[in-house]
Design a protein around this motif. Structure first.
Motif, PDB file in Angstrom:
ATOM      1  N   LEU A  94       0.407  -1.352  -0.105  1.00  0.00           N
ATOM      2  CA  LEU A  94       0.203  -0.040  -0.063  1.00  0.00           C
ATOM      3  C   LEU A  94       0.628   1.150   0.390  1.00  0.00           C
ATOM      4  CD1 LEU A  94      -2.743   2.020   0.572  1.00  0.00           C
ATOM      5  CD2 LEU A  94      -2.147   1.098   3.416  1.00  0.00           C
ATOM      6  N   ILE A  95       1.617   1.085   0.562  1.00  0.00           N
ATOM      7  CA  ILE A  95       2.761   2.420   0.643  1.00  0.00           C
ATOM      8  C   ILE A  95       3.513   2.691  -0.308  1.00  0.00           C
ATOM      9  CG2 ILE A  95       5.102   3.469   2.220  1.00  0.00           C
ATOM     10  CD1 ILE A  95       3.590   2.157   4.654  1.00  0.00           C
ATOM     11  N   VAL A 126       3.952   6.316  -2.958  1.00  0.00           N
ATOM     12  CA  VAL A 126       5.770   5.888  -3.663  1.00  0.00           C
ATOM     13  C   VAL A 126       4.936   6.160  -4.988  1.00  0.00           C
ATOM     14  CG1 VAL A 126       7.698   5.746  -3.448  1.00  0.00           C
ATOM     15  CG2 VAL A 126       6.423   5.425  -1.486  1.00  0.00           C
ATOM     16  N   GLN A 127       5.072   5.532  -5.446  1.00  0.00           N
ATOM     17  CA  GLN A 127       5.127   4.416  -7.072  1.00  0.00           C
ATOM     18  C   GLN A 127       4.221   5.938  -7.590  1.00  0.00           C
ATOM     19  OE1 GLN A 127       3.548   0.934  -9.666  1.00  0.00           O
ATOM     20  NE2 GLN A 127       2.240   2.083  -8.429  1.00  0.00           N
ATOM     21  N   ALA A 178      16.244   8.782 -10.213  1.00  0.00           N
ATOM     22  CA  ALA A 178      14.588   9.614 -10.739  1.00  0.00           C
ATOM     23  C   ALA A 178      14.358   8.139 -10.169  1.00  0.00           C
ATOM     24  CB  ALA A 178      14.843   8.532 -12.390  1.00  0.00           C
ATOM     25  N   ALA A 179      14.539   7.525  -9.015  1.00  0.00           N
ATOM     26  CA  ALA A 179      14.314   6.224  -8.484  1.00  0.00           C
ATOM     27  C   ALA A 179      14.688   6.574  -7.066  1.00  0.00           C
ATOM     28  CB  ALA A 179      14.461   5.051  -8.895  1.00  0.00           C
ATOM     29  N   ARG A 180      14.669   7.213  -6.424  1.00  0.00           N
ATOM     30  CA  ARG A 180      15.263   7.498  -5.031  1.00  0.00           C
ATOM     31  C   ARG A 180      14.183   6.739  -4.183  1.00  0.00           C
ATOM     32  NH1 ARG A 180      18.872  12.415  -3.185  1.00  0.00           N
ATOM     33  NH2 ARG A 180      17.235  13.372  -3.592  1.00  0.00           N
ATOM     34  N   ARG A 181      13.356   7.828  -3.853  1.00  0.00           N
ATOM     35  CA  ARG A 181      11.709   7.247  -3.150  1.00  0.00           C
ATOM     36  C   ARG A 181      11.825   5.853  -3.359  1.00  0.00           C
ATOM     37  NH1 ARG A 181       9.114  11.278  -5.732  1.00  0.00           N
ATOM     38  NH2 ARG A 181       9.390  13.330  -3.942  1.00  0.00           N
ATOM     39  N   SER A 182      12.235   5.580  -3.879  1.00  0.00           N
ATOM     40  CA  SER A 182      11.397   3.891  -4.373  1.00  0.00           C
ATOM     41  C   SER A 182      12.742   2.858  -3.998  1.00  0.00           C
ATOM     42  CB  SER A 182      11.017   3.473  -5.962  1.00  0.00           C
ATOM     43  OG  SER A 182      10.866   2.016  -5.639  1.00  0.00           O
ATOM     44  N   PHE A 183      14.165   3.280  -4.368  1.00  0.00           N
ATOM     45  CA  PHE A 183      15.267   3.109  -3.558  1.00  0.00           C
ATOM     46  C   PHE A 183      15.404   2.935  -1.904  1.00  0.00           C
ATOM     47  CE2 PHE A 183      17.644   3.373  -8.082  1.00  0.00           C
ATOM     48  CZ  PHE A 183      17.434   2.028  -8.055  1.00  0.00           C
ATOM     49  N   PHE A 228      12.673   3.119  -0.130  1.00  0.00           N
ATOM     50  CA  PHE A 228      11.892   2.279   0.519  1.00  0.00           C
ATOM     51  C   PHE A 228      12.749   0.598   0.441  1.00  0.00           C
ATOM     52  CE2 PHE A 228       8.535  -0.502  -0.282  1.00  0.00           C
ATOM     53  CZ  PHE A 228       7.216  -0.500   0.867  1.00  0.00           C
ATOM     54  N   PHE A 229      12.655   0.244  -0.226  1.00  0.00           N
ATOM     55  CA  PHE A 229      13.270  -0.680  -0.521  1.00  0.00           C
ATOM     56  C   PHE A 229      14.335  -1.173   0.589  1.00  0.00           C
ATOM     57  CE2 PHE A 229      10.483  -1.979  -4.095  1.00  0.00           C
ATOM     58  CZ  PHE A 229       9.828  -3.691  -3.584  1.00  0.00           C
TER      59      PHE A 229
END
Length: 339
Positions: A92-93, A97-98, A267-272, A274-275
């Motif tokens: 969900l989170i 973020v996505q 470009a994908a720092r939030r996703s990185f 999070f993981f």
């Protein structure tokens, strides 16, 4: 494999399946819509890779969750069911973020003339609906997990009896095995994003990152094997490898925010992030549980978790992690000492 057919197990399967089907349908539409709208030399831009990677990873997350649902119900593993509820909240989170990350990617591609920003208005309702569906699914799964906990508690009691020490050892074992399954998804998720979005394919780092995927799978498989076999030497090696993995993710987390490397991850720092954070937390929990499991070796737990495959009625009567014939280890005592 046999899955206990009760009202609550079927309800859990239906809720997770419907949730996954809806999310997969919406994600597939967004994925197709984005790809169709790309134009020019967008294929060489980092932003054009982020959205397909996010969407594919999100789809894989729900498919993998369905596999773990089947596995948890087959084994009557209440710990894994609770873990699935937490994992669903994580999805969900990640969905929230996505959405923001996709909007920023579309904006950047629009500036270079590689996509029409109007496509964002088409995708936005579906991207908003996905977290809503996941939130409703999380609430339903949590309620059903509570019901399944009560239902499966009797099965565990029948096999472990009233020995509180043995129950605690078995609980630690269940938590450890569940953590290994979630470790796999989050490590794979981070690595796939890193390979597709950031890493230059001409560098040695790209080859090492790819090689890390099968190596990690082997480590997790051996981790479960050594725990079941109660191999202290094997567990020591695995725990040392966990510390190596922890150092790797801490290094990556610091690196993606360092000024000289930040542009590569932007470009994908939030996703990185999070993981990476979730994986670091999972590795720490895995190390702690691995140490406790190793401490519990040779204290009578092995016969409860080492079982042979059974067929026919025997499989239906004993389809849990605690079940089966004990073979060379002997039968499990029907009565045990209370602490």
């Amino acid at each position: 494999m046999y899955i206990p057919t009760t009202r609550w197990t079927w309800s859990f399967v239906i809720v997770t399946t419907v949730q996954a089907a809806l999310v997969l349908a919406f994600e597939s539409y967004v994925f197709a819509r984005f790809q169709i709208q790309l134009k020019g030399d967008a294929g060489g831009l980092t932003e054009s890779k982020t959205i397909p990677t996010f969407l594919t990873l999100y789809i894989f997350g729900f498919v993998y969750e369905l596999v773990l649902v089947y596995d948890a119900l087959r084994l009557k593993n209440t710990i894994q069911i609770i873990g699935l509820c937490i994992c669903n909240v994580g999805l969900l989170i990640y969905g929230a973020v996505q959405m923001e990350q996709i909007r920023e990617a579309v904006e950047e591609l629009d500036k270079t003339g590689n996509i029409n920003f109007g496509v964002w208005a088409e995708m936005k309702p579906f991207l908003i609906t996905i977290p809503v569906i996941t939130a409703v699914g999380s609430v339903c799964m949590s309620f059903l997990a509570w019901k399944l906990y009560d239902e499966f508690a009797w099965t565990i009691y029948k096999h472990i009896s009233a020995d509180l020490r043995m129950k605690r050892r078995y609980l630690t074992y269940q938590i450890y095995i569940a953590l290994l399954k979630f470790d796999f998804f989050f490590f794979l998720g981070f690595t796939v994003q890193f390979v597709v979005i950031v890493t230059d394919k001409k560098t040695i780092e790209f080859a090492l990152t790819l090689a890390a995927i099968p190596v990690t799978i082997m480590i997790l498989l051996f981790a479960a094997f050594f725990t079941r076999r109660e191999s202290t030497f094997g567990m020591i090696i695995v725990i040392l490898l966990y510390f190596g993995g922890l150092a790797y993710f801490l290094f990556k987390l610091v690196r993606m925010y360092s000024p000289e490397r930040a542009h590569s991850y932007l470009a994908a720092r939030r996703s990185f992030t999070f993981f990476a954070v979730i994986t670091i937390v999972l590795i720490i929990m895995t190390i702690i549980n691995a140490c406790v499991c190793t401490h519990n070796f040779n204290k009578g737990l092995k016969p409860h978790i080492t079982s042979k495959r059974s067929t026919g009625q025997n499989e239906k009567a004993n389809a849990t992690e605690l079940s089966g014939h004990m073979g060379q280890h002997g039968a499990v005592p029907s009565r045990m000492t209370i602490d």
